[in-house]
Design an enzyme around this catalytic site. Structure first.
Site, PDB file in Angstrom:
ATOM      1  N   ARG A  13       0.817  -1.221   0.000  1.00  0.00           N
ATOM      2  CA  ARG A  13       0.000   0.000   0.000  1.00  0.00           C
ATOM      3  C   ARG A  13       0.851   1.272   0.000  1.00  0.00           C
ATOM      4  NH1 ARG A  13      -2.540  -3.362  -1.464  1.00  0.00           N
ATOM      5  NH2 ARG A  13      -4.371  -4.352  -0.529  1.00  0.00           N
ATOM      6  N   CYS A  71     -10.155  -0.584   3.980  1.00  0.00           N
ATOM      7  CA  CYS A  71      -9.450  -1.091   5.163  1.00  0.00           C
ATOM      8  C   CYS A  71      -8.712   0.041   5.849  1.00  0.00           C
ATOM      9  CB  CYS A  71      -8.457  -2.184   4.765  1.00  0.00           C
ATOM     10  SG  CYS A  71      -9.317  -3.701   4.351  1.00  0.00           S
ATOM     11  N   GLU A 104      -3.605   2.141   7.203  1.00  0.00           N
ATOM     12  CA  GLU A 104      -3.448   2.024   5.748  1.00  0.00           C
ATOM     13  C   GLU A 104      -3.967   3.303   5.089  1.00  0.00           C
ATOM     14  OE1 GLU A 104      -4.874  -1.575   3.826  1.00  0.00           O
ATOM     15  OE2 GLU A 104      -5.652  -0.397   2.155  1.00  0.00           O
TER      16      GLU A 104
END
Ligand SMILES: Cc1cc2nc3c(=O)[nH]c(=O)nc-3n(C[C@H](O)[C@H](O)[C@H](O)COP(=O)(O)OP(=O)(O)OC[C@H]3O[C@@H](n4cnc5c(N)ncnc54)[C@H](O)[C@@H]3O)c2cc1C
Length: 758
Positions: free
Chosen positions: A627, A676, A746
């Site tokens: 990510r 998320c 994230e």
């Protein structure tokens, strides 16, 4: 044999130019630096040297690593090198290996070696000589590269550094010793040890050692050498005498072994002229001639007497001087060549040097009408007794400034109504203070109307660009929380983007590119900066280029790619189905699902750097991390080409996408969310951890941990960013307490860093 080389500290002045030289010499070269954003990066990009945080992950296999002395043992990159059993050399060692079979001109000494090296390079280039060079700095002329490798000439000019002992690896043809003073007490136990390495270098020199006339120490150290000793100065083997000067140029009469002639050089001040005479002597040794304007290309070296702001009554300059002798010479030059009062801001460099020279610094600064001392720039050293800035100011009129944010408030009143030169002096990060101060002055000088960002860009954007003040951001994110942005723009052309980011930079306005806002938390206080959004109307084109390649504007939604891939029977994009972002956002985040990442499909990316420079690069120039893609931080991604893995019938591809979509529907909430919230820790799932500590369904205000997926925070109606943050803190604390795992976010938070919020 050509090497595959990873250069650590590549954005610095030492390693960056060497990286360029090695690349031009035919090696495969890539770099890394913990601190990016320096002008060296542009030169690296021009030389096609990517910055990679983990070259092995990017498919490269370095067999050699060059490191700056600032990259200390224990650094994560050196740990990686150890893991892959790769040979590591310090910059000086690598430079010595690279020039071992060349006719090498080594420029050494305590002060002014970068300037002298630059002057030699500039004079040789003006004379049309073919040669290689490696500067330990940047030319002020951005088009003059700091390094070059010649394919034909054996000559290479570079400065060699005595600070870390690597000087003992060189055996030059010609050594130019600019001067020699006691320095680097952190490395050499005493002056004799420092003199010893210089004497040994002179003994290894094969053809000539060039020194200034009347330098007692260098005379002593060059006695009885095999190589010829050449003296340069007002008297000596090569002579240069001043016959006239104005504020920018000096006229010199050259004599001795020079052809008797008169030249004009774009330098002023005794120490600049001394360096110039040495450089011209070396040029004459190599080319046997000197042009009447031998320094036509010379515009100086960055951070050496850099003028950052100039007004009739006020001059702001910055200089790298960090040794008492250099500071004294610099301040004397300013006093000789500029009228008015002199205010100096000095940042000592290294604790060991500060302890060694506290009283000499004090004396050197004495010439200023007012002088301020900042905390020491440690350059990675631990503090030592007597090595802090208070040792410099002790018992004098010098003032210590602990809080650098106060600088302009302190200096500005002193400059009112008086002609003034403000000099920022030091080798650490004081250049940022100097630039900030100059920026404040430039902004003050702007007409009131143009202080406003909208006015600053008015008339410069294309007709289709949109610019608005006070834009609510909650509706621009999928979570639907957060305040207002001060400015909001939708550029319609590449030039619009450049205008926007450069104007924001000039006015000190931060900017942020927003895609679909599907991985983003906007705080309730909003964003005191500029939001740039690449609207799909101008940035959303998706084109099948044939050969399984798809080109996409950064504003295109991922679902568009899925649509085209399914229509044209291209496999490999199925995993993107259901990710609600844009191409730009998904590249910056290296979005992925079901075991695949978008970077698995990237062929090339087109983007603007934070300074507004347009770049294109292939996949192997990027670190694709979980990510994250560090090379794209602060960038404006414009477009990308992705490549499919093969061909399949449209029905089959659609079927796979439908299955993935079905899986998402059953495992993810439909309510507004930012996807998320936390990254999955190694070999675990954040969602499962959150579920296992019993937090599903927990809510604060209208923010709730989804009952369907523990790693989603959903907005049940009128949630605020404050609610979301409070929930995130609660989750982290509980999971850490019960499961000993500290979850890392994230999602991106706009305008802040997570470490300051959680
Ligand atoms: C329901 C849901 C499901 C999701 N599922 C997944 C999933 O399975 N896998 C996954 O990886 N993610 C998933 N996400 C998160 C998100 O969709 C992705 O990270 C997506 O790639 C973000 O794209 P965006 O355009 O929304 O970027 P934004 O959220 O707008 O921005 C994210 C970052 O990208 C930067 N950025 C955006 N555009 C540009 C540009 N043009 N140039 C430079 N920087 C830019 C922003 O500055 C920011 O730093 C999901 C989100 C939701 C709401």
């Amino acid at each position: 044999m050509k090497n595959s080389i990873w250069m650590l500290g590549a954005c610095g002045m030492g390693v960056g130019p060497l990286a360029i030289y090695l690349k031009e010499s035919g090696n495969e070269v890539y770099g890394w630096d913990d601190s990016t954003g320096s002008p060296t990066e542009n030169h690296l990009a021009n030389a096609d040297i990517p910055l990679l945080k983990d070259p092995w992950a990017a498919g490269r296999k370095p067999n050699l690593i060059g490191r700056s002395s600032a990259v200390k043992p224990g650094h994560v990159a050196l740990t990686l090198a150890e893991k892959h059993q790769t040979r590591v050399l310090r910059r000086g060692e690598l430079l010595a290996e690279s020039v071992a079979d060349k006719k090498f001109v080594a420029v050494c000494g305590s002060h002014g070696k970068t300037t002298t090296c630059g002057l030699i390079i500039s004079a040789l280039a003006t004379a049309g000589i073919d040669f290689g060079y490696i500067l330990g700095g940047l030319f002020r002329d951005p088009n003059f590269a700091p390094a070059h490798a010649s394919q034909k000439s054996p000559w290479v000019v570079a400065e060699v550094d005595e600070s870390d002992g690597t000087i003992s690896h060189f055996s030059p043809d010609i050594t130019v010793a600019v001067n020699l003073d006691w320095d680097h007490p952190d490395y050499y136990k005493d002056e004799a040890a420092l003199e010893g390495v210089f004497r040994a270098l002179f003994e290894r020199t094969t053809t000539a050692v060039v020194i200034p006339t009347n330098n007692e120490r260098l005379e002593r150290l060059t006695r009885g050498l095999k190589a010829r000793v050449i003296r340069v100065g007002e008297t000596g083997d090569y002579t240069a005498q001043l016959i006239g000067a104005n504020s920018s140029h000096s006229r010199l009469v050259l004599g001795g072994e020079f052809k008797n002639t008169e030249v004009s050089v774009p330098v002023t001040g005794a120490f600049n002229r001394a360096n110039t005479s040495m450089a011209l002597a070396v040029t004459h040794l190599i080319s046997a001639d000197i042009a009447s304007e031998p320094l036509k290309r010379w515009r100086g070296i960055r951070r050496r007497q850099d003028i950052l702001f100039e007004r009739e009554d006020l001059l702001v300059l910055a200089d790298y001087a960090h040794h008492p002798t250099e500071i004294a010479a610099l301040l004397k030059w300013i006093k000789e060549t500029h009228e008015g009062q002199l205010i100096v801001i000095f940042q000592p460099h290294r604790h060991t040097r500060t302890r060694q020279y506290a009283s000499e610094f004090r004396q050197a600064l004495h010439i200023a009408d007012a002088a301020f001392v900042l905390p020491v720039y440690s350059a990675g050293e631990a503090a030592v007794e007597g090595g802090r800035s208070d040792a410099v100011v002790a018992g004098s009129a010098l003032r210590l400034i602990e809080d650098r944010n106060e600088l302009s408030k302190i200096i500005s009143p002193l400059t009112k109504g008086k002609k003034t030169v403000v000099a920022f002096v030091g080798a650490g990060d004081i250049e940022h203070d100097a630039e900030n101060y100059a920026l404040i002055l430039r902004r003050e000088g702007l007409p009131v109307m143009t202080q406003d960002f909208g006015q600053a860009v008015a008339g410069k954007l294309s007709a289709n660009a949109v610019i608005r003040a006070s834009e609510p951001l909650n509706r621009r994110t999928t979570l639907g929380v957060g305040g207002i942005a001060r400015w909001y723009a939708e550029p319609a052309t590449v030039n619009d983007n450049i205008v926007l980011i450069q104007a924001a930079g000039e006015l000190g306005l931060p900017y942020f590119v927003i895609g679909r806002g599907s991985n983003l938390l906007v705080l309730d206080e909003g964003y005191d900066g500029l939001i740039i959004h690449l609207n799909a109307e101008y940035w959303g084109e998706v084109k099948n280029l044939g050969d399984g390649r798809i080109q996409m504007g950064a504003g295109a939604r991922l679902k568009e790619i899925c649509g085209i891939a399914a229509r044209d029977g291209l496999t490999g994009f199925e995993f993107l189905e259901g990710i609600p972002g844009t191409i730009g956002g998904s590249l910056r985040m290296n979005a992925g699902a079901m075991g695949s990442w978008i970077f698995d499909r990237v062929e090339s990316i087109d983007w603007l750097t934070p300074r507004g420079i347009h770049r294109s690069a292939n996949r192997n120039c990027f670190d694709a991390m979980y990510r994250d893609c560090p090379q794209l931080h602060g960038a404006v991604i414009l477009s990308a080409v992705l490549k499919s893995t093969g061909k399949e019938s449209s029905e089959k591809i659609r079927q796979t996408m439908d299955e993935m979509s079905q899986k998402r529907r059953s495992s993810q909430p439909r309510d507004p969310s930012a996807g998320c919230v936390f990254k999955n820790p190694d070999e675990n799932h954040a969602g499962r951890l959150i579920e296992s500590v019993g937090l599903k369904g927990t809510h604060i205000g209208a923010a709730e941990i989804s009952n369907i997926h523990g790693n989603f925070i959903i907005n049940k109606g009128d949630a605020t960013a404050k609610d979301v943050l409070a929930l995130m803190k609660q989750v982290r604390a509980k999971v850490q307490h019960d499961k000993h795992q500290l979850l890392q976010p994230e999602i991106i938070v706009l305008g802040k860093e997570w470490k300051d919020l959680l």
